[in-house]
Design an enzyme around this catalytic site. Structure first.
Site, PDB file in Angstrom:
ATOM      1  N   ALA A  25      38.922  48.996  39.993  1.00 48.83           N
ATOM      2  CA  ALA A  25      39.709  47.942  40.632  1.00 48.83           C
ATOM      3  C   ALA A  25      40.592  47.286  39.599  1.00 48.83           C
ATOM      4  CB  ALA A  25      38.796  46.910  41.285  1.00 48.83           C
ATOM      5  N   GLY A  27      42.600  43.467  39.045  1.00 45.82           N
ATOM      6  CA  GLY A  27      42.758  42.108  39.532  1.00 45.82           C
ATOM      7  C   GLY A  27      43.779  41.346  38.734  1.00 45.82           C
ATOM      8  N   GLY A  28      43.807  40.019  38.951  1.00 47.08           N
ATOM      9  CA  GLY A  28      44.818  39.189  38.323  1.00 47.08           C
ATOM     10  C   GLY A  28      44.641  39.027  36.837  1.00 47.08           C
ATOM     11  N   MET A  29      43.416  39.253  36.306  1.00 41.87           N
ATOM     12  CA  MET A  29      43.227  39.028  34.881  1.00 41.87           C
ATOM     13  C   MET A  29      42.580  40.207  34.170  1.00 41.87           C
ATOM     14  SD  MET A  29      40.143  36.253  35.092  1.00 41.87           S
ATOM     15  CE  MET A  29      38.605  36.593  35.933  1.00 41.87           C
ATOM     16  N   LYS A  47      35.148  46.077  31.839  1.00 40.41           N
ATOM     17  CA  LYS A  47      36.180  45.147  32.291  1.00 40.41           C
ATOM     18  C   LYS A  47      37.132  44.896  31.144  1.00 40.41           C
ATOM     19  CE  LYS A  47      36.849  41.406  35.439  1.00 40.41           C
ATOM     20  NZ  LYS A  47      36.189  40.807  36.591  1.00 40.41           N
ATOM     21  N   ASP A 144      34.325  30.317  39.796  1.00 36.42           N
ATOM     22  CA  ASP A 144      35.138  31.238  40.592  1.00 36.42           C
ATOM     23  C   ASP A 144      34.291  31.938  41.653  1.00 36.42           C
ATOM     24  OD1 ASP A 144      37.434  32.530  41.392  1.00 36.42           O
ATOM     25  OD2 ASP A 144      37.327  34.092  39.867  1.00 36.42           O
TER      26      ASP A 144
END
Length: 676
Positions: A25, A27-29, A47, A144
């Site tokens: 995946a 994501g934004g960061m 990650k 979050d």
């Protein structure tokens, strides 16, 4: 789950250890990959943070924060939390390695099912809150919480992921670009309005999550992220029974408590919230737990898609509250009368003027929507200035002008340096001293608010200053105490007690402490000062070692004793006569051969003295026949001799050994008689 094969990182070996297999995946960061840890031969989730976060003047600050947050997350151990294994830097690539959870996430479940039964909603709440409670007890706030960060493995178990990452990214992005990326649906009012963040911030997000699971939509929606943020600050979350009247009042009270606008009205942390959920569940009718709300048909029925999730049939209906990625520039926020956001992973708006949210834009052509948005926000600004009785007064007393940003460079600076930085920014400060295992004594561990976060110009920044590693004194009197006594003494001294080591000993009683060492086997002196995280390992006597009793029956006495002593056993020797066992040999033993025993146990050994002694009859002067009978009746063998030749008299004139007067000889021995 789609696999992207064109990603340049796929197939690469990160940090000489993690072989990237596929992309999971983006994501934004960060981008998440499936990788194989070659060293431990296991699958991990890798990650990799986006490279731009470590660029520019604040890049070093980000890397430092990222590592610190990763270390904090790695200390969390709970079955409901995704484990963080490692963090590192490979060239310009900052990465985390985490437990790989094969399965899906809560967002995908909600996209598929739209609403969840009341009982299942409470199940999810309990699992999520139990995991968050472990973090809150450790002093960590997630920041979050959202469906994308609640993973479901292939067996349906829930795991919460991504602790601390939002804070690390926020401290860089908010101060360097003026732009915040993410969703706004789960932000607490205080995080939007002031930047304040504690365990109750996570509780608020869980309350919004519960509302969405139960009703299929978030409580605050709008066509722009600012509208949604405005509602968080100014509007209470409505009771779920407004939508579904059958929902019990206890559930209304639960959700309204979790998502209360005032943090003081919420449970203090996830542990308190978990207790509240369990109390409510116990009070509900079991039949209600099976019921579910009919899925909504409105455009805001679907929440944000998870990273890497397929869009799904209703993806086009997402609202601004739950859009997968929203961008709010500094100019947009200032035009709306809002201060700088304070949390990455979402669009946030710290301070807003009371009043209703701006009306949503009509669903018309793009150009028309933009013109309507500009007009709407122009009206908002005019209303703000007019209602305040003077725009300048409001701006500098309560509005964005009353706030400034906490300067960077505080973390890891000395106490004096950090104080000077805040003095230069005209900010007051307070000091809290705290032990820290990594930050040197006298250096700043963290600040509250953090660098880049908003603070009132007349406010104060709290500096957490390291007291260095916490050192503790090892109690005396451990050696010779019982294991329970020594363990209680160590725990009373707040030391970490390692797994005790059992060791056999012939003399030290079972359960008594023989030695005190650290985890590497080094002796720890009693009364010494050691780090608080050094495990103290007690070597405890297990008593004499176990042995098996050897066979000594039939052996000579000395050989039998030696064989038993070689096994650490003690031989207890007694003697008795035996007509069947020769003198000096072992007649029997107790315990028998093959019996389990311990060193220093006693084995009873009976040694033969040979045949018993009996009284020898005196046959002098008797007829040979009578003499033979008397001797044989007494248990002796008889040998008749005629030294002087055979005589008709047959009278015994000599006997060897002689008899009479209580003389004895071994039973069965031979008596010689001379006859003439």
């Amino acid at each position: 789950m789609a696999t992207v094969t064109t990603d340049p990182l796929v197939g690469r070996l990160v940090d000489g250890r993690y072989e990237v297999v596929s992309r999971i995946a983006r994501g934004g960061m960060a981008t998440v990959y499936l990788a194989v840890d070659r060293r431990l031969e296991r699958e991990v989730a890798l990650k990799v943070m986006h490279a731009h976060l470590a660029e520019g003047a604040s890049g070093a600050d980000f890397v430092s924060r990222f590592r610190r947050e990763a270390r904090a997350a790695a200390r969390l151990t709970h079955p409901g939390l995704v484990a963080v294994y490692d963090q590192g830097l490979d060239g310009d690539t900052s990465y985390l390695t985490m437990e790989y959870v094969a399965g899906s996430n809560l967002r995908r479940t909600m996209l598929t099912e739209r609403t969840l039964p009341l009982g299942r909603t409470l199940d999810v709440l309990e699992d999520v809150l139990e995991a968050l409670a472990a973090a809150h007890r450790a002093g960590l706030v997630h920041r979050d919480v959202k469906p994308e960060n609640v993973l479901l493995d292939t067996e349906g178990r829930l795991k919460v992921t991504d602790f601390g990452l939002a804070r690390a990214v926020n401290e860089v992005t908010a101060t360097t670009t003026g732009t915040i990326l993410g969703t706004v649906a789960y932000l607490s009012p205080e995080l939007i309005a002031t930047g304040a963040c504690d365990a109750r911030t996570d509780v608020y997000a869980v309350g919004i999550l519960a509302y969405e699971m139960l009703l299929g939509t978030v409580p605050h929606t709008g066509t722009t992220p600012i509208q949604v943020a405005f509602q968080h600050v100014n509007n209470d979350v409505p009771p779920p029974s407004d939508v579904a009247p059958w929902i019990p009042p206890e559930v209304d009270d639960l959700l309204c408590a979790l998502a209360a606008r005032d943090p003081a009205d919420r449970p203090a942390d996830a542990g308190a919230a978990l207790a509240l959920v369990r109390t409510v569940r116990a009070a509900l009718d079991p039949a209600d737990l099976e019921r579910r709300v009919d899925p909504p048909v409105t455009a805001d029925a679907v929440g944000p898609a998870s990273e890497g999730a397929e869009p799904g049939p209703a993806a086009e209906h997402r609202t601004a509250a739950t859009a997968p990625l929203a961008v709010l520039s500094l100019q947009d926020r200032e035009a709306a009368g809002l201060t700088e956001p304070l949390a990455v992973g979402h669009v946030v708006t710290p301070t807003t003027r009371p009043g209703p949210p701006p009306p949503p834009a009509p669903a018309v052509a793009v150009g028309r929507r933009r013109r309507g948005r500009v007009l709407a926000w122009s009206l908002v600004v005019l209303l703000v200035l007019a209602s305040a009785g003077g725009g300048a007064a409001w701006w500098f007393s309560s509005g964005p002008g009353a706030y400034t940003l906490v300067p960077s460079g505080l973390v890891e600076a000395s106490r004096t340096e950090a104080a000077a930085i805040l003095d230069d920014a005209s900010l007051d400060h307070t000091i809290e001293e705290r032990y820290d295992d990594t930050v040197p004594e006298g250096a700043v561990v963290a600040s509250e608010p953090g660098s880049g976060e908003s603070v009132r110009k007349d406010g104060s920044v709290q500096l957490v200053v390291s007291k260095g590693v916490r050192m503790l004194t090892v109690p005396t009197g451990l050696v010779g105490a019982t294991q329970d006594e020594a363990t209680a003494a160590l725990e009373g001294a707040d030391l970490t007690v390692g797994e005790p080591v059992a060791q056999a000993h012939d003399e030290v009683p079972e359960g008594q402490v023989m030695a005190v060492e650290d985890g590497d086997g080094n002796v720890i002196e009693e009364g010494a000062t050691i780090r608080h995280d050094v495990p103290v390992v007690l070597t405890v006597s297990s008593g004499p070692a176990p042995v098996v009793v050897p066979q000594v029956t039939g052996s000579a006495k000395d050989a039998a004793v030696q064989a038993l002593e070689d096994q650490g056993l003690v031989a207890a020797v007694t003697e008795e006569y035996s007509e069947s066992v020769a003198a000096g040999l072992v007649i029997r033993q107790d315990p028998e051969q093959g019996t389990d025993a311990r060193r220093t146990d006693t084995v009873n050994v009976v040694v033969s003295l040979g045949p018993p002694l009996v009284e020898v009859p005196d046959t002098y002067g008797t007829n040979v026949k009578a003499a033979e009978k008397a001797l044989r009746d007494a248990g002796f063998e008889v040998e008749v001799r005629h030294p002087q030749g055979i005589s008709p008299l047959n009278i015994v004139y000599a006997q060897d050994p002689p008899g009479g007067d209580g003389r004895t000889a071994p039973k069965g021995s031979t008596i010689v008689i001379n006859v003439f």
